[in-house]
Motif scaffolding. Structure first.
Motif, mmCIF file in Angstrom:
data_model
loop_
_atom_site.group_PDB
_atom_site.id
_atom_site.type_symbol
_atom_site.label_atom_id
_atom_site.label_comp_id
_atom_site.label_asym_id
_atom_site.label_seq_id
_atom_site.Cartn_x
_atom_site.Cartn_y
_atom_site.Cartn_z
ATOM 1 N N GLU A 3 -6.608 -3.725 -3.155
ATOM 2 C CA GLU A 3 -6.032 -3.822 -1.812
ATOM 3 C C GLU A 3 -5.266 -5.126 -1.613
ATOM 4 O O GLU A 3 -4.183 -5.138 -1.027
ATOM 5 N N GLY A 4 -5.801 -6.241 -2.119
ATOM 6 C CA GLY A 4 -5.099 -7.522 -2.012
ATOM 7 C C GLY A 4 -3.781 -7.507 -2.764
ATOM 8 O O GLY A 4 -2.789 -8.077 -2.318
ATOM 9 N N ASP A 5 -3.783 -6.845 -3.916
ATOM 10 C CA ASP A 5 -2.557 -6.725 -4.700
ATOM 11 C C ASP A 5 -1.511 -5.910 -3.956
ATOM 12 O O ASP A 5 -0.324 -6.196 -4.019
ATOM 13 N N ILE A 6 -1.956 -4.883 -3.258
ATOM 14 C CA ILE A 6 -1.030 -4.045 -2.502
ATOM 15 C C ILE A 6 -0.376 -4.853 -1.391
ATOM 16 O O ILE A 6 0.833 -4.776 -1.188
ATOM 17 N N GLU A 7 -1.186 -5.633 -0.679
ATOM 18 C CA GLU A 7 -0.629 -6.457 0.402
ATOM 19 C C GLU A 7 0.387 -7.457 -0.139
ATOM 20 O O GLU A 7 1.440 -7.667 0.467
ATOM 21 N N GLU A 8 0.097 -8.043 -1.286
ATOM 22 C CA GLU A 8 1.038 -8.985 -1.900
ATOM 23 C C GLU A 8 2.312 -8.258 -2.330
ATOM 24 O O GLU A 8 3.426 -8.751 -2.120
ATOM 25 N N PHE A 9 2.160 -7.080 -2.904
ATOM 26 C CA PHE A 9 3.306 -6.277 -3.323
ATOM 27 C C PHE A 9 4.190 -5.943 -2.125
ATOM 28 O O PHE A 9 5.411 -6.017 -2.196
ATOM 29 N N ILE A 10 3.552 -5.585 -1.003
ATOM 30 C CA ILE A 10 4.295 -5.247 0.213
ATOM 31 C C ILE A 10 5.095 -6.451 0.695
ATOM 32 O O ILE A 10 6.260 -6.323 1.071
ATOM 33 N N GLU A 11 4.472 -7.612 0.698
ATOM 34 C CA GLU A 11 5.165 -8.828 1.143
ATOM 35 C C GLU A 11 6.392 -9.111 0.280
ATOM 36 O O GLU A 11 7.422 -9.561 0.779
ATOM 37 N N GLN A 12 6.274 -8.865 -1.011
ATOM 38 C CA GLN A 12 7.372 -9.158 -1.932
ATOM 39 C C GLN A 12 8.429 -8.046 -1.955
ATOM 40 O O GLN A 12 9.531 -8.264 -2.439
ATOM 41 N N ASN A 13 8.087 -6.882 -1.459
ATOM 42 C CA ASN A 13 8.982 -5.720 -1.522
ATOM 43 C C ASN A 13 9.057 -5.027 -0.165
ATOM 44 O O ASN A 13 8.791 -3.840 -0.049
#
Length: 107
Positions: A3-13
């Motif tokens: 879930e943390g990775d998804i949030e980071e991915f969203i911020e970057q994309n």
């Protein structure tokens, strides 16, 4: 993707996040959408236009199996479960087949 990775991915994309959000079904609950959205983010880089429809279909197969108990061919389920590896669905329903229910009643 955790879930943390998804949030980071969203911020970057951010643009990709907005695109994925357009794929939410009108009847999907927040829980259902959160899990399917994670599936989409996890696999979207492997399915570019014009193959995004295939990813959407696979995400629905996975979500329908997890949340509704729909059954599909073993090969298809193996594929979508591999694609969903690492996605945690809290309080996912547990389904029993008619044969399992009948077997338990005979005991």
């Amino acid at each position: 993707m955790a879930e943390g990775d998804i949030e980071e991915f969203i911020e970057q994309n951010r643009h990709l996040s907005e695109l994925v959000d357009t794929y939410r079904g009108i009847s999907e609950s927040e829980k259902h959408w959160k899990a399917r959205r994670a599936f989409l983010f996890r696999n979207i880089n492997d399915f570019e236009d014009p193959h995004i429809d295939k990813l959407l279909a696979l995400s629905m197969v996975w979500a329908n199996n997890v949340f509704l108990g729909c059954r599909y061919s073993p090969d298809l389920l193996e594929k979508v479960n591999e694609m969903a590896e690492g996605i945690v669905v809290e309080d996912a329903p547990v389904f029993k087949t008619r044969d399992e229910i009948m077997k338990n009643q005979k005991r």
